[in-house]
Design an enzyme around this catalytic site. Structure first.
Site, short mmCIF file in Angstrom:
data_model
loop_
_atom_site.label_atom_id
_atom_site.label_comp_id
_atom_site.label_asym_id
_atom_site.label_seq_id
_atom_site.Cartn_x
_atom_site.Cartn_y
_atom_site.Cartn_z
N THR A 57 -21.65 19.21 -21.59
CA THR A 57 -22.03 19.93 -22.79
C THR A 57 -20.80 20.57 -23.43
O THR A 57 -19.99 21.18 -22.72
CB THR A 57 -23.05 21.05 -22.43
N SER A 58 -20.64 20.41 -24.73
CA SER A 58 -19.58 21.05 -25.50
C SER A 58 -18.20 20.61 -24.97
O SER A 58 -17.89 19.43 -25.02
CB SER A 58 -19.79 22.58 -25.46
N SER A 59 -17.40 21.53 -24.44
CA SER A 59 -16.12 21.10 -23.86
C SER A 59 -16.36 20.05 -22.77
O SER A 59 -15.58 19.11 -22.60
CB SER A 59 -15.39 22.32 -23.28
N TYR A 63 -23.30 16.01 -24.81
CA TYR A 63 -24.02 16.93 -25.68
C TYR A 63 -23.04 17.78 -26.49
O TYR A 63 -22.37 18.66 -25.94
CB TYR A 63 -24.90 17.85 -24.85
N HIS A 90 -25.26 24.43 -31.85
CA HIS A 90 -24.39 24.06 -30.72
C HIS A 90 -25.09 24.29 -29.38
O HIS A 90 -24.72 23.71 -28.37
CB HIS A 90 -23.09 24.87 -30.80
#
Ligand SMILES: *[C@@H]1O[C@H](CO)[C@@H](O)[C@H](O)[C@H]1NC(C)=O
Ligand SMILES: *[C@@H]1O[C@H](CO)[C@@H](O)[C@H](O)[C@H]1NC(C)=O
Length: 362
Positions: free
Chosen positions: A142-144, A166, A281
């Site tokens: 997720t994200s980073s 994601y 986000h």
């Protein structure tokens, strides 16, 4: 029977000895000395009690400020591991701010000695220690962690069979030439390139490689104000280019799939995009969809655990009120928007709120 005969017949029964186990079962455990690790990434592992023979491995990569433990508790993967008998590796970032290094030349290079290299070494170590199935090794984040998922797919395409990202960016988009840098142009959705350019950026991370590559599932939300929405299209360009699909011409566009407000874009067997209108986000991990994508489940009547992976998402709410005359089994769904089935769990399981769409008997 001589001891040596007994010992060798026991060995013949057990594919690996208990001594090969590197972690207590059903407990998130840190593993030291998993191999070369110059960038100092920490390794945690979750091995369920009911481990499959030749188990699959999922590498689950946290977001900035996240930890292995936060991703372990905040995503459905460990509970799904209990249910399906696979191993989860939770790498933990050594960098200030807890972001992954997806920006240095070294991490964007196979065997470059940076974070991506360390995560790959955790995977090969776990395959060997647990006699895991090298054809069922997956990565999600997720994200980073989603940025790193794309980087892992580009740097170690031979290691992974499928990936689920994601709210990330195309591999290489976050390049700054520094360790764990922040590329604002990319984050703000201003790093726009052609399909060929993005594909080449990924291919250059492991030059000359012509073998198989993980199939990619890319999630993004249209209201993502941290990693802006154009990153969805740029990532779709990258992998459609790598797989030879025509960007902008998905084979199927499926509205409300897997559920509203998401639209699923199927480019082919190796690339799917899932775009959520109005999703921020704080995009929830869809554990059931990931299990299907990885081939861990067949995908018929499996419940759909989803969970908030990023802090600030929905975390608590009252469990559904109790109807009578039914009892949902452990792991089954017991509530959520649009859910009309049984809302009571079989004893001793309790109905746990996961997110607005999903409560689960645990
Ligand atoms: C950010 O990445 C883009 C490509 O994705 C690159 O053109 C730009 O130079 C990078 N920014 C920095 C500060 O390195
Ligand atoms: C992605 O590309 C499609 C057309 O290919 C376009 O309609 C859409 O607006 C783009 N999305 C973003 C977030 O830029």
């Amino acid at each position: 029977m001589k001891f040596s005969t007994l010992a060798s017949s026991l060995l013949a029964l057990a594919p690996f000895s208990a001594a090969a186990e590197i972690a207590k079962r059903a407990t998130l455990t840190q593993v030291n000395n998993f191999g070369s690790n110059p960038s100092g990434v920490r390794m945690y592992i979750y091995v369920p009690d009911n481990l499959q023979a030749k188990p699959p491995i999922l590498t689950a990569i946290h977001y900035c400020t996240g930890t292995a433990n936060a991703f372990y508790t905040g995503t459905p993967y460990a509970r799904l591991a209990d249910q399906h008998g696979f191993i989860v590796i939770y790498p933990e970032s050594p960098n200030d701010g807890g972001c992954w290094d997806v920006s240095s030349r070294a991490t964007l290079t196979r065997d470059g000695g940076a974070n991506s290299n360390s995560i790959a070494n955790m995977v090969t170590y776990t395959i060997s220690q647990y006699d895991a199935d090298p054809d069922r090794v997956f990565v999600a984040g997720t994200s980073s962690g989603a940025m790193m998922t794309n980087v892992m797919a580009a740097t170690y395409p031979d290691l992974f069979k499928a990936a689920s990202a994601y709210a990330g960016v195309a591999a290489g988009c976050f390049f700054t030439g520094t360790v764990a840098g922040w590329n604002s142009s990319c984050a703000n959705g201003q790093s726009i390139a052609s399909q060929d350019a993005w594909a080449q950026t990924a291919l250059n991370m492991y030059p000359g490689y012509t073998g198989s590559r993980p199939k990619m599932m890319i999630y993004h939300g249209s209201a993502d104000a941290t990693i802006h929405p154009p990153n969805f299209n740029e990532t779709m360009k990258q992998w459609s280019g790598v797989f030879g699909y025509t960007y902008g011409q998905p084979q199927q566009t499926l509205p409300n799939t897997p559920a509203a407000p998401y639209t699923k874009y199927v480019y082919g067997p190796n690339l799917v995009g899932v775009y959520g209108t109005g999703v921020t986000h704080n995009i929830p991990v869809n554990g059931a969809a990931d299990m299907e994508w990885f081939g861990i489940t067949g995908g018929s009547t499996t419940p759909t655990p989803t969970s908030s992976a990023v802090p600030g998402g929905p975390t608590t709410s009252a469990p559904p009120t109790e109807p009578s005359g039914c009892a949902a089994a452990q792991w089954a769904q017991c509530g959520g928007n649009g859910y009309t089935g049984c809302k009571t769990c079989a004893s001793p399981f309790k109905c746990n709120f996961v997110n607005d769409w999903y409560s689960q008997c645990l």
